[in-house]
Scaffold this motif. Structure first.
Motif, PDB file in Angstrom:
ATOM      1  N   UNK A 103      -4.906   5.039  21.999  1.00 57.70           N
ATOM      2  CA  UNK A 103      -3.954   3.980  21.961  1.00 57.70           C
ATOM      3  C   UNK A 103      -4.179   2.784  21.235  1.00 57.70           C
ATOM      4  N   UNK A 104      -5.639   2.609  20.913  1.00 52.16           N
ATOM      5  CA  UNK A 104      -6.193   1.407  20.202  1.00 52.16           C
ATOM      6  C   UNK A 104      -6.073   1.792  18.644  1.00 52.16           C
ATOM      7  N   UNK A 105      -5.599   2.816  18.251  1.00 54.87           N
ATOM      8  CA  UNK A 105      -5.576   3.038  16.612  1.00 54.87           C
ATOM      9  C   UNK A 105      -4.311   2.335  16.189  1.00 54.87           C
ATOM     10  N   UNK A 106      -4.383   1.541  15.202  1.00 58.11           N
ATOM     11  CA  UNK A 106      -2.812   1.268  14.705  1.00 58.11           C
ATOM     12  C   UNK A 106      -2.802   1.260  13.312  1.00 58.11           C
ATOM     13  N   UNK A 107      -1.973   2.190  12.796  1.00 58.95           N
ATOM     14  CA  UNK A 107      -1.762   2.334  11.356  1.00 58.95           C
ATOM     15  C   UNK A 107      -1.651   1.153  10.469  1.00 58.95           C
ATOM     16  N   UNK A 108      -1.902   1.595   9.236  1.00 53.35           N
ATOM     17  CA  UNK A 108      -1.834   0.380   8.228  1.00 53.35           C
ATOM     18  C   UNK A 108      -0.435   0.046   7.759  1.00 53.35           C
ATOM     19  N   UNK A 109      -0.070  -1.158   7.582  1.00 50.59           N
ATOM     20  CA  UNK A 109       1.284  -1.359   7.033  1.00 50.59           C
ATOM     21  C   UNK A 109       1.454  -1.286   5.657  1.00 50.59           C
ATOM     22  N   UNK A 110       0.322  -1.154   4.934  1.00 56.06           N
ATOM     23  CA  UNK A 110       0.273  -1.062   3.425  1.00 56.06           C
ATOM     24  C   UNK A 110      -0.277   0.541   3.232  1.00 56.06           C
ATOM     25  N   UNK A 111       0.035   1.071   1.912  1.00 52.01           N
ATOM     26  CA  UNK A 111      -0.650   2.067   1.534  1.00 52.01           C
ATOM     27  C   UNK A 111      -2.129   1.759   1.462  1.00 52.01           C
ATOM     28  N   UNK A 112      -2.940   2.618   2.263  1.00 50.68           N
ATOM     29  CA  UNK A 112      -4.287   2.438   2.326  1.00 50.68           C
ATOM     30  C   UNK A 112      -5.112   3.433   1.586  1.00 50.68           C
ATOM     31  N   UNK A 113      -4.987   3.233   0.390  1.00 52.64           N
ATOM     32  CA  UNK A 113      -5.733   4.110  -0.451  1.00 52.64           C
ATOM     33  C   UNK A 113      -5.493   3.781  -2.113  1.00 52.64           C
ATOM     34  N   UNK A 114      -6.275   4.381  -2.918  1.00 50.19           N
ATOM     35  CA  UNK A 114      -5.903   4.067  -4.609  1.00 50.19           C
ATOM     36  C   UNK A 114      -5.222   5.140  -5.068  1.00 50.19           C
TER      37      UNK A 114
END
Length: 302
Positions: free
Chosen positions: A42-53
């Motif tokens: 429940x503490x995991x929050x996904x990134x709001x932007x593409x997290x990677x190259x």
């Protein structure tokens, strides 16, 4: 008559919608404590932007079915119990906190989240034969803990008041996993085949003073029931973030480190029941492992 039929039809539709709404509200209440983003923590929050190259695609995997084994082809079989200690370096993926590919949680959090969502069925901690289902309420009693009542002085009023506290589940209390498996020599394949039957996380038990007193099973899982689930989550690879395998591949490829603590015997004894110390247990497990390897070689016909 037409008006009456229309009225009856409208009433039926209304009651059906109401029942569906109630059922939906009930299911929503049951899942209120579960993360809405699909993560297992429940503490995991996904990134709001593409997290990677680079552009990524969804990794959707499925467990490959086992090759069927005929009883007539089984020349030799031994039931073996193993323990996996997550504190060993080779087993570090079990306690990796998680990322977007591994489900956002550790291995035990993946299992608990699947049980709470109804994806897999857990069985009683002391039921290796999978006869007694372990309900969600029973698991929550362990996760949340039983209420503990105590009294303390209120800071504002100075009066003695009663407080109720609960001990939250700590994933770090899972330091070992227990595996039950069958080691078989299949003459059709001409080799030894190892099939995992069940898996159980072990909880650390401590005394009131905080001293470690032993491990106890949390619950048992029938391995074939969870293979498709394990195929949906990837295992952390410290050498290459791209070259990751699923948890099903990890178990099927035997990439974990473990030791044998029990083999099938007339008295159902573990090695420690023979008054062996820790070093003797490791040596006996190694001896049994080498004996099974030699048995496989003896089965060959040159």
């Amino acid at each position: 008559m037409n008006i009456l039929k229309k009225y009856q039809l409208a009433t039926i539709l209304f009651l059906s919608c109401a029942a569906g709404a109630n059922a939906q509200s009930g299911s929503m209440a049951d899942k209120a404590s579960l993360p809405e983003n699909g993560a297992v923590n429940k503490d995991w929050v996904p990134s709001r932007r593409p997290d990677g190259a680079y552009d990524k695609v969804a990794h959707v995997s499925k467990a490959l079915p086992w090759q069927p084994l005929r009883e007539d082809d089984v020349l030799w079989k031994k039931r073996v119990w193993r323990e996996i200690d997550v504190r060993q370096k080779q087993n570090m993926p079990f306690i990796y906190p998680g990322d977007e590919n591994t489900g956002g949680g550790s291995f035990i959090e993946i299992l608990i989240d699947a049980i709470k969502r109804g994806k897999i069925q857990a069985y009683s901690p002391f039921d290796e034969r999978f006869t007694t289902p372990f309900t969600k309420d029973q698991i929550m009693d362990v996760l949340v803990g039983k209420p503990d009542t105590f009294y303390e002085d209120d800071i504002e009023t100075g009066e003695r008041v009663m407080r109720i506290s609960r001990t939250e589940f700590d994933p770090n209390t899972i330091t070992k996993y227990r595996i039950k498996e069958d080691v078989i020599f299949d003459r059709n394949l001409g080799r030894k085949v190892t099939r995992i039957i069940g898996l159980a996380p072990l909880l650390d038990k401590k005394s009131s003073s905080g001293d470690f007193i032993g491990n106890t099973p949390f619950f048992w899982l029938y391995y074939q029931d969870i293979r498709d689930l394990l195929a949906q989550y990837e295992v952390f690879n410290p050498d290459n973030d791209v070259a990751r395998m699923t948890w099903d591949d990890y178990f099927e490829g035997r990439f974990f480190a473990s030791y044998i603590y029990k083999v099938s015997n007339p008295f159902d004894f573990r090695f420690k029941d023979y008054n062996m110390n820790d070093m003797d247990i490791l040596n006996e497990g190694q001896r049994v492992s080498e004996e099974m390897m030699n048995r496989e070689h003896d089965m060959w016909v040159y």
